[in-house]
Design a protein around this motif. Structure first.
Motif, PDB file in Angstrom:
ATOM      1  N   UNK A 228      -3.216   4.662   0.806  1.00 10.31           N
ATOM      2  CA  UNK A 228      -3.644   5.061   2.139  1.00 10.31           C
ATOM      3  C   UNK A 228      -4.748   6.013   2.207  1.00 10.31           C
ATOM      4  N   UNK A 229      -4.219   7.148   1.489  1.00 12.76           N
ATOM      5  CA  UNK A 229      -5.005   8.691   1.175  1.00 12.76           C
ATOM      6  C   UNK A 229      -6.489   7.920   0.964  1.00 12.76           C
ATOM      7  N   UNK A 230      -6.341   7.159  -0.422  1.00  9.91           N
ATOM      8  CA  UNK A 230      -7.654   6.658  -0.849  1.00  9.91           C
ATOM      9  C   UNK A 230      -8.420   5.783   0.121  1.00  9.91           C
ATOM     10  N   UNK A 231      -7.905   4.933   0.888  1.00  9.96           N
ATOM     11  CA  UNK A 231      -8.578   4.345   1.851  1.00  9.96           C
ATOM     12  C   UNK A 231      -9.258   5.321   2.876  1.00  9.96           C
ATOM     13  N   UNK A 232      -8.451   6.275   3.440  1.00 14.31           N
ATOM     14  CA  UNK A 232      -9.112   7.258   4.273  1.00 14.31           C
ATOM     15  C   UNK A 232     -10.306   7.893   3.796  1.00 14.31           C
TER      16      UNK A 232
ATOM     17  N   UNK B  32      -2.558   1.520  11.121  1.00 12.19           N
ATOM     18  CA  UNK B  32      -2.624   2.704  11.994  1.00 12.19           C
ATOM     19  C   UNK B  32      -3.515   3.908  11.397  1.00 12.19           C
ATOM     20  N   UNK B  33      -3.306   3.861  10.038  1.00 14.36           N
ATOM     21  CA  UNK B  33      -4.302   4.689   9.286  1.00 14.36           C
ATOM     22  C   UNK B  33      -5.800   4.204   9.509  1.00 14.36           C
TER      23      UNK B  33
ATOM     24  N   UNK C 168       0.808  -1.209   0.038  1.00 12.68           N
ATOM     25  CA  UNK C 168      -0.176  -0.073  -0.104  1.00 12.68           C
ATOM     26  C   UNK C 168       0.918   1.248   0.004  1.00 12.68           C
ATOM     27  N   UNK C 169       0.854   2.173  -1.305  1.00 14.76           N
ATOM     28  CA  UNK C 169       1.541   3.384  -0.993  1.00 14.76           C
ATOM     29  C   UNK C 169       0.647   4.459  -0.207  1.00 14.76           C
ATOM     30  N   UNK C 170       1.607   5.461  -0.098  1.00 15.22           N
ATOM     31  CA  UNK C 170       0.903   6.760   0.741  1.00 15.22           C
ATOM     32  C   UNK C 170      -0.388   7.082  -0.113  1.00 15.22           C
ATOM     33  N   UNK C 171      -0.583   7.095  -1.339  1.00 16.55           N
ATOM     34  CA  UNK C 171      -1.472   7.486  -2.006  1.00 16.55           C
ATOM     35  C   UNK C 171      -2.531   6.558  -1.888  1.00 16.55           C
TER      36      UNK C 171
END
Length: 363
Positions: free
Chosen positions: A199-203, A332-333, A194-197
């Motif tokens: 994870x942002x999409x997940x949030x 965590x996110x 999972x990239x940072x992007x």
């Protein structure tokens, strides 16, 4: 002795599908014998206090390929639980494509907590959940779901959430709800990157799904938010649902090897980490066979949400970081977003309730 024990029997390594993200290892025809199944059930029963509960689950591969064996093991567990004065709960996750008479009888057993794996609408489900020859399985699974929703039966749908599907999660929730599914358990693919992007999409997706959950609160259950709501409301969780990881929770492979969680069985080979030493055929109970590692509070000590976070799932931590006590940024996110979105939704509902109740009050 335990009051509640979670025992999962991986009845076969075989599967009729070849899901692209499957984590259970090579598929081959090794079936759990009745001797191994009976030994596992007997040892679990011997580890439980009278009046306690055995939560007995069936896993694979695809467990319903061995529907006859499962039925035999259920019958044995019922007789043993009655003899020992122990309550019995049943659970199983299936891919929804095995629907012969015996399989259907097991799926619709009144006290079976049934979960059907489905990743959403056909264009999403068929990306990864395919047959041995690469054909999509959505049509078959939709038929199973339609049949189940027409019955007075409570069941869950488990949908795997991946980087390539996470943006579609809100639409997936709506799709299931339109089919008549009222209990949905999203499940993160922990074995992929999972990239940072991502994870942002997940949030973002979590926030959108929380709005659906709030809108349909009395009619739709979404595991990510129901759990957090109970946590925030300080409602005690059902006994046995917490991560036991080798203590009060064990998985037994078809070979009889022992694992702290069914998600860690994998290839099921000798000296595989993190298996538990020994074999189900050696011993009389499951007491004191494994010292379950604890969560490292120092790792999360500075996080303001640590007291309300459930990254105590040691299996998930191990998969992500190789350390049972250490979550990673994805976990965590995910936890933080679910907690924050649930809290916001609950606050808004309380505010709406207060506003509605005061409109009719005399000035």
């Amino acid at each position: 002795m335990y009051k509640h024990f979670n025992l999962t029997l991986a009845v076969t390594h075989a599967c009729n599908l070849r899901c692209t993200y499957c984590y259970t290892g090579a598929k081959f025809n090794r079936v759990m014998t009745e001797q191994i199944g009976h030994a596992a059930i007997n040892r679990a029963m011997a580890s439980i206090l009278p009046g306690g509960t055995l939560s007995l689950g069936f896993f694979g591969g695809e467990p319903l390929l061995e529907a006859q064996r499962i039925q035999s093991l259920i019958d044995f567990a019922r007789s043993q639980s009655s003899h020992h004065g122990i309550n019995l709960k049943l659970n199983m996750t299936t891919n929804g494509t095995v629907t012969n008479e015996t399989a259907w009888s097991i799926m619709t057993t009144p006290d079976m907590e049934l979960s059907i794996s489905c990743d959403g609408p056909p264009h999403l489900h068929d990306k990864h959940r395919v047959t041995i020859d690469g054909q999509g399985t959505s049509k078959c699974v939709e038929q199973t779901l339609s049949r189940l929703t027409s019955m007075p039966l409570d069941f869950h749908v488990i949908c795997v959430v991946r980087p390539d599907t996470v943006k579609h999660l809100p639409d997936t929730i709506e799709y299931f709800y339109d089919l008549g599914v009222t209990s949905i358990e999203p499940s993160l693919d922990l074995w992929t990157s999972w990239t940072t992007a991502d994870i942002q999409n997940l949030e973002i997706a979590i926030g959108q799904c929380a709005q659906i959950w709030k809108r349909e609160l009395t009619r739709l259950r979404i595991g990510w938010f129901d759990e957090k709501a109970a946590q925030l409301a300080q409602i005690p969780m059902e006994s046995g649902v917490q991560c036991g990881y080798g203590q009060a929770e064990l998985a037994v492979s078809p070979s009889g090897r022992l694992y702290p969680c069914e998600r860690l069985i994998g290839e099921d080979v000798e000296n595989q980490e993190p298996s538990i030493p020994g074999n189900v055929l050696v011993g009389k109970d499951f007491l004191n066979i494994y010292t379950s590692p604890s969560r490292n509070k120092h790792i999360c000590g500075e996080c303001v949400l640590s007291s309300d976070c459930n990254t105590i799932c040691r299996c998930s931590n191990y998969i992500r970081t190789g350390d049972v006590s250490k979550p990673d940024g994805l976990l965590c996110a995910w936890n933080q977003s679910c907690l924050q979105e649930t809290a916001t939704a609950m606050h808004n509902l309380v505010q709406l309730s207060v506003s509605s109740s005061t409109k009719g009050e005399p000035r």
